[in-house]
Design a protein around this motif. Structure first.
Motif, short mmCIF file in Angstrom:
data_model
loop_
_atom_site.label_atom_id
_atom_site.label_comp_id
_atom_site.label_asym_id
_atom_site.label_seq_id
_atom_site.Cartn_x
_atom_site.Cartn_y
_atom_site.Cartn_z
N LEU A 155 41.37 4.57 -5.30
CA LEU A 155 40.30 4.76 -4.32
C LEU A 155 40.75 4.36 -2.92
O LEU A 155 40.51 5.06 -1.94
N PHE A 156 41.43 3.21 -2.82
CA PHE A 156 41.97 2.75 -1.55
C PHE A 156 43.46 2.45 -1.72
O PHE A 156 43.85 1.82 -2.70
N THR A 157 44.25 2.91 -0.78
CA THR A 157 45.67 2.57 -0.76
C THR A 157 45.90 1.52 0.33
O THR A 157 45.08 1.38 1.24
N PRO A 158 47.01 0.77 0.25
CA PRO A 158 47.27 -0.21 1.32
C PRO A 158 47.30 0.42 2.70
O PRO A 158 46.85 -0.20 3.68
N ARG A 159 47.81 1.63 2.79
CA ARG A 159 47.87 2.29 4.10
C ARG A 159 46.47 2.57 4.63
O ARG A 159 46.20 2.41 5.83
N GLN A 160 45.55 2.96 3.73
CA GLN A 160 44.18 3.21 4.16
C GLN A 160 43.47 1.93 4.57
O GLN A 160 42.73 1.90 5.56
N LEU A 161 43.71 0.85 3.82
CA LEU A 161 43.02 -0.39 4.10
C LEU A 161 43.56 -1.07 5.36
O LEU A 161 42.79 -1.66 6.13
N LEU A 162 44.87 -0.99 5.56
CA LEU A 162 45.48 -1.68 6.69
C LEU A 162 45.52 -0.82 7.95
O LEU A 162 45.79 -1.33 9.03
N GLY A 163 45.26 0.48 7.80
CA GLY A 163 45.28 1.37 8.95
C GLY A 163 43.94 1.37 9.67
O GLY A 163 43.08 0.51 9.49
N LYS A 164 43.77 2.38 10.49
CA LYS A 164 42.53 2.51 11.26
C LYS A 164 41.38 2.82 10.32
O LYS A 164 41.48 3.66 9.44
N ARG A 165 40.26 2.11 10.51
CA ARG A 165 39.11 2.28 9.63
C ARG A 165 38.30 3.50 10.05
O ARG A 165 37.79 3.55 11.18
N PRO A 166 38.16 4.49 9.15
CA PRO A 166 37.38 5.69 9.49
C PRO A 166 35.91 5.34 9.69
O PRO A 166 35.35 4.47 9.01
N SER A 167 35.27 6.05 10.60
CA SER A 167 33.86 5.77 10.91
C SER A 167 32.92 6.28 9.83
O SER A 167 31.77 5.84 9.76
N PHE A 168 33.39 7.20 8.95
CA PHE A 168 32.46 7.77 7.97
C PHE A 168 32.02 6.75 6.93
O PHE A 168 31.01 6.95 6.25
N TRP A 169 32.77 5.64 6.77
CA TRP A 169 32.34 4.63 5.81
C TRP A 169 31.03 3.99 6.21
O TRP A 169 30.29 3.47 5.36
N LEU A 170 30.72 3.99 7.49
CA LEU A 170 29.45 3.44 7.96
C LEU A 170 28.26 4.16 7.32
O LEU A 170 27.23 3.55 7.04
N TYR A 171 28.41 5.45 7.09
CA TYR A 171 27.32 6.25 6.53
C TYR A 171 27.47 6.45 5.02
O TYR A 171 26.48 6.60 4.31
N LEU A 172 28.71 6.45 4.56
CA LEU A 172 28.96 6.73 3.15
C LEU A 172 28.86 5.48 2.29
O LEU A 172 28.53 5.57 1.10
N GLY A 173 29.16 4.32 2.85
CA GLY A 173 29.19 3.09 2.07
C GLY A 173 27.92 2.80 1.29
O GLY A 173 27.97 2.47 0.10
N PRO A 174 26.73 2.92 1.90
CA PRO A 174 25.50 2.56 1.17
C PRO A 174 25.00 3.62 0.19
O PRO A 174 24.04 3.36 -0.54
N VAL A 175 25.62 4.81 0.15
CA VAL A 175 25.08 5.91 -0.66
C VAL A 175 24.96 5.55 -2.14
O VAL A 175 23.89 5.75 -2.75
N PRO A 176 26.01 5.01 -2.80
CA PRO A 176 25.84 4.67 -4.23
C PRO A 176 24.75 3.64 -4.48
O PRO A 176 24.02 3.73 -5.47
N LEU A 177 24.61 2.67 -3.56
CA LEU A 177 23.55 1.68 -3.73
C LEU A 177 22.17 2.31 -3.61
O LEU A 177 21.23 1.93 -4.33
N LEU A 178 22.03 3.26 -2.70
CA LEU A 178 20.74 3.96 -2.58
C LEU A 178 20.42 4.75 -3.84
O LEU A 178 19.26 4.81 -4.26
#
Length: 304
Positions: A155-178
């Protein structure tokens, strides 16, 4: 007292596998000190909650009623959740996303465990024998963990976690909880316990949880494919930038080469002119002037 300790122990143990599942996607950036800190922190939380809940049940401040552990879960799981998000940070919305996926898995296992519990031990269900439920729940949860870990592995690679954080996580992060909130408030837990044995209700709950699982799975696959596509685009952009830089270097080299050719042409022209002058001086017997011309040419060559 033994029944209280056993039930509370199983409840507290049931919080540890979900905590590991939430850590699993971030394991690639967690060093050995971080892992040791998390293990120690989760064990301390486990012991404190076990002691506190055992005392509360023993003194009668809590009773083994319907829904008591469902309410306790939100309170008791919060320290495990906070420990991870403040240890491996600042991935707040990605933590929420993984928490939602883990919640989808837990709700599905919970529903399956309830159906197995009602089917195999109906009398224990009616008398709230929670320790038997937790045994079934933990067994099913651990059996499904390898599949869940396989889903979360990339789901996450070190490059994704340590690189620039995409802005779409702001909107996508809460979706499974909803999604979990929606399914958790569908009215299933507020039904009369006698109705829960109806085949139609059982079928409905199983189907809805399967749909929830499929939605979570498709969501993970979409995220993974989307991230891979973004990575490919970034790689392509980097290659284009490298090619552009190489073309710029080639262009600079061509410009410098043309300049050198131009200077060489001028030098050949000057050399022919000076050779003609030298030949004329020698033919006319002006040897001293010819010698001076040669010395001047030699000095110019040294300067260049």
């Amino acid at each position: 007292m033994g029944y209280i300790c056993l039930t509370v122990f199983l409840f507290c143990v049931s919080l540890l596998p979900p905590a590991y599942l939430r850590y699993y996607p971030f394991r690639s950036i967690a060093g050995l000190p971080t892992r040791r800190f998390l293990i120690g922190g989760h064990l301390i939380i486990f012991l404190l909650e076990f002691i506190l809940l055992s005392l509360l049940f023993y003194r009668g401040m809590l009773t083994f009623d319907d829904g008591v552990f469902q309410k306790l879960y939100y309170f008791c799981y919060m320290p495990h959740f906070l420990l991870l998000i403040f240890t491996i940070r600042p991935y707040w919305f990605r933590h929420l996303f993984v928490l939602g996926l883990q919640a989808i898995y837990m709700i599905s296992i919970h529903t399956l465990a309830l159906e197995v519990f009602k089917l195999l031990l109906p009398q224990a269900w009616m008398f709230n024998r929670f320790h038997l439920y937790f045994v079934i729940y933990l067994t099913l949860f651990l059996l499904g963990m390898p599949l869940m870990m396989r889903i979360l592995r990339q789901l996450f690679t070190p490059r994704q976690l340590l690189g620039k954080r995409p802005s779409f996580w702001l909107y996508l992060g809460p979706v499974p909880l909803l999604l979990c909130y929606y399914h958790g408030n569908a009215g299933y837990m507020t039904l009369d316990p006698s109705l829960l044995f109806l085949p139609s209700i059982q079928l409905y709950t199983v189907v809805t949880r399967c749909v929830l699982l499929l939605v979570g799975l498709f969501l993970v696959m979409s995220i993974r494919d989307g991230i891979l596509q973004v990575q490919k685009m970034f790689c392509l952009k980097e290659r284009n930038l490298q090619l552009q830089e190489q073309l710029t270097q080639l262009n600079d080299y061509a410009v410098s080469l043309r300049q050198e050719q131009k200077e060489l042409a001028i030098l050949r022209h000057d050399s022919r002119h000076q050779l003609r002058m030298l030949a004329e001086l020698v033919e006319n017997g002006h040897y001293r002037e010819a010698e001076q011309l040669l010395l001047r040419l030699q000095e110019e060559m040294v300067k260049k």
